[in-house]
Write a protein that holds these residues in place. Sequence first.
Motif, mmCIF file in Angstrom:
data_model
loop_
_atom_site.group_PDB
_atom_site.id
_atom_site.type_symbol
_atom_site.label_atom_id
_atom_site.label_comp_id
_atom_site.label_asym_id
_atom_site.label_seq_id
_atom_site.Cartn_x
_atom_site.Cartn_y
_atom_site.Cartn_z
ATOM 1 N N ARG A 111 0.862 -1.185 0.121
ATOM 2 C CA ARG A 111 0.023 -0.053 -0.094
ATOM 3 C C ARG A 111 0.834 1.213 -0.082
ATOM 4 N N THR A 112 1.930 1.505 0.976
ATOM 5 C CA THR A 112 2.625 2.471 0.966
ATOM 6 C C THR A 112 3.345 2.550 -0.461
ATOM 7 N N LYS A 113 4.036 1.592 -0.926
ATOM 8 C CA LYS A 113 4.541 1.732 -2.187
ATOM 9 C C LYS A 113 3.673 2.337 -3.387
ATOM 10 N N PHE A 114 2.466 1.961 -3.293
ATOM 11 C CA PHE A 114 1.442 2.360 -4.248
ATOM 12 C C PHE A 114 1.204 3.803 -4.090
ATOM 13 N N LEU A 115 1.220 4.505 -2.767
ATOM 14 C CA LEU A 115 1.033 5.717 -2.551
ATOM 15 C C LEU A 115 2.267 6.458 -3.172
ATOM 16 N N GLN A 116 3.532 5.967 -2.829
ATOM 17 C CA GLN A 116 4.362 6.798 -3.765
ATOM 18 C C GLN A 116 4.692 6.830 -5.102
ATOM 19 N N GLU A 117 4.109 5.670 -5.574
ATOM 20 C CA GLU A 117 4.400 5.477 -7.094
ATOM 21 C C GLU A 117 3.069 5.852 -8.034
ATOM 22 N N TYR A 118 1.897 6.013 -7.339
ATOM 23 C CA TYR A 118 0.917 6.478 -7.865
ATOM 24 C C TYR A 118 0.046 7.721 -7.256
ATOM 25 N N TRP A 119 -0.259 7.620 -6.072
ATOM 26 C CA TRP A 119 -1.201 9.027 -5.782
ATOM 27 C C TRP A 119 -0.664 10.113 -5.476
ATOM 28 N N PHE A 120 0.757 10.046 -4.954
ATOM 29 C CA PHE A 120 1.475 11.287 -4.738
ATOM 30 C C PHE A 120 1.822 11.853 -5.990
ATOM 31 N N PRO A 121 2.484 11.252 -6.962
ATOM 32 C CA PRO A 121 2.880 11.653 -8.041
ATOM 33 C C PRO A 121 1.500 12.348 -8.997
ATOM 34 N N ALA A 122 0.549 11.458 -8.992
ATOM 35 C CA ALA A 122 -0.593 12.014 -9.510
ATOM 36 C C ALA A 122 -1.195 13.355 -9.167
ATOM 37 N N ILE A 123 -0.976 13.640 -7.789
ATOM 38 C CA ILE A 123 -1.469 14.978 -7.001
ATOM 39 C C ILE A 123 -0.337 16.017 -7.560
ATOM 40 N N GLU A 124 0.552 15.657 -7.710
ATOM 41 C CA GLU A 124 1.777 16.724 -8.110
ATOM 42 C C GLU A 124 1.459 17.002 -9.389
ATOM 43 N N GLU A 125 1.300 16.011 -10.295
ATOM 44 C CA GLU A 125 1.088 16.060 -11.719
ATOM 45 C C GLU A 125 -0.253 16.877 -12.016
ATOM 46 N N GLU A 126 -1.292 16.559 -11.462
ATOM 47 C CA GLU A 126 -2.649 16.971 -11.799
ATOM 48 C C GLU A 126 -2.582 18.580 -11.303
ATOM 49 N N THR A 127 -2.131 18.879 -10.458
ATOM 50 C CA THR A 127 -1.872 20.248 -9.620
ATOM 51 C C THR A 127 -0.736 21.178 -10.210
ATOM 52 N N ASP A 128 0.058 20.604 -11.350
ATOM 53 C CA ASP A 128 1.111 21.252 -11.988
ATOM 54 C C ASP A 128 1.998 21.703 -11.050
ATOM 55 N N GLY A 129 2.341 20.905 -10.296
ATOM 56 C CA GLY A 129 3.659 21.009 -9.222
ATOM 57 C C GLY A 129 3.078 22.095 -8.007
ATOM 58 N N LYS A 130 1.903 22.393 -7.662
ATOM 59 C CA LYS A 130 1.499 23.278 -6.814
ATOM 60 C C LYS A 130 1.279 22.702 -5.381
ATOM 61 N N VAL A 131 0.847 21.460 -5.521
ATOM 62 C CA VAL A 131 0.862 20.649 -4.483
ATOM 63 C C VAL A 131 1.769 19.438 -4.161
ATOM 64 N N LYS A 132 2.597 19.523 -3.391
ATOM 65 C CA LYS A 132 3.607 18.541 -2.958
ATOM 66 C C LYS A 132 3.171 17.701 -1.859
ATOM 67 N N ILE A 133 3.697 16.452 -1.668
ATOM 68 C CA ILE A 133 3.206 15.539 -0.496
ATOM 69 C C ILE A 133 4.537 15.407 0.275
#
Length: 363
Positions: A52-74
């Motif tokens: 689960r934690t690898k999934f967050l790092q490989e999918y969810w967190f990068p998707a948030i940064e990509e969709e927000t054009d880098g405005k949101v970082k985790i």
Amino acid sequence: MKLKDAMFLLVSLLLLSGCNSTSSEIDEQGNSTEDYSITLNYSDHDPPTGMRTKFLQEYWFPAIEEETDGKVKINPVFGGGLLSSSEALDGVREGVADIGLVYPDNYSQRMFSYELLKLFPVAPDDFEGMYEIFNRALTELPQFSEDLEKNNQKPLLITTGLPIVFGSTSELSSLSDVQGEDWRASSRWYLEAMRNMGANPVSVPWEDVYMSLETGVIDGVMTNYDGFHMMGFYETAPDIIVGTELWWSAPFIHTINQDMWDSLPKDIQEDVLRATERAQTEFGKVYQEELENTIQTQRDAGANVKIADDEDIQAFNDQELFESMRETWVNEAEKDHGIENAEQYVEEMKEIMNDALGYEEYK
């Protein structure tokens, strides 16, 4: 880590990541400007190497940064470095972490509604079917969402563990072999199910399970398969039955502090939801791959891994037992937790489960 220590760590994280005050970077329509930037601190009690934690790092967190054009970082803090598993509900509520993993099993009284999920042990063997159940429960049964809302949290992403596994230090050709042995399980309901199959149910802290198996304090453990694998239990309990139809029914709910959510610009909220939807659709593939890889890895290591057959499923899913436990849940829900119409909750959960499984009546 105590909550006050976590507060100190949070201040340190904010100093390192920069000021998150962004009111001057929001336009009159409530959307972010080009200068908008924010770092959200994420807390998780599991190490960064699990499914689960690898999934967050490989999918969810990068998707948030990509969709927000880098405005949101985790900024993720794993391994309980910010909040322990028992502190997450309060910690996210109070803003110690902006986003965090809330695991209902750690709050069996405060999130009592989620205990009902355990009383329907047979579910689809794919995550898509499980997610349908989780999503409908949160949407259609008010107490599920209220348990989060009253703690100032908005659910974003839902994941889960791999299915139930039974790992034994002795031969385990079927679940009838647990009779007379000492078995550890993680909840009162599952302990009772083990007792019903003839085992002697034993409560052992999670961190002591490996040593307890190795030293003979317990003969077996019933838990989620990814946790079983991550902790290396198959090394000391190599006779294994994986119940692919016996889901790990406690959802891993990744929530955001409601005040933080409300403070985000409208377009950022939409971006985060879009990123979450993207990640959510990918987890089913990750789940299936992890299940197959875990089985193969353990077999390669010399473990005897069997997939539960119909007889095993029926031995665990004793209809009379689980119906009795559902009645217990109703009584406690109404008496101790103020859940009105608890019997109706059970009937609606049966309908949700039937729809997900394609049953006329839950078995």
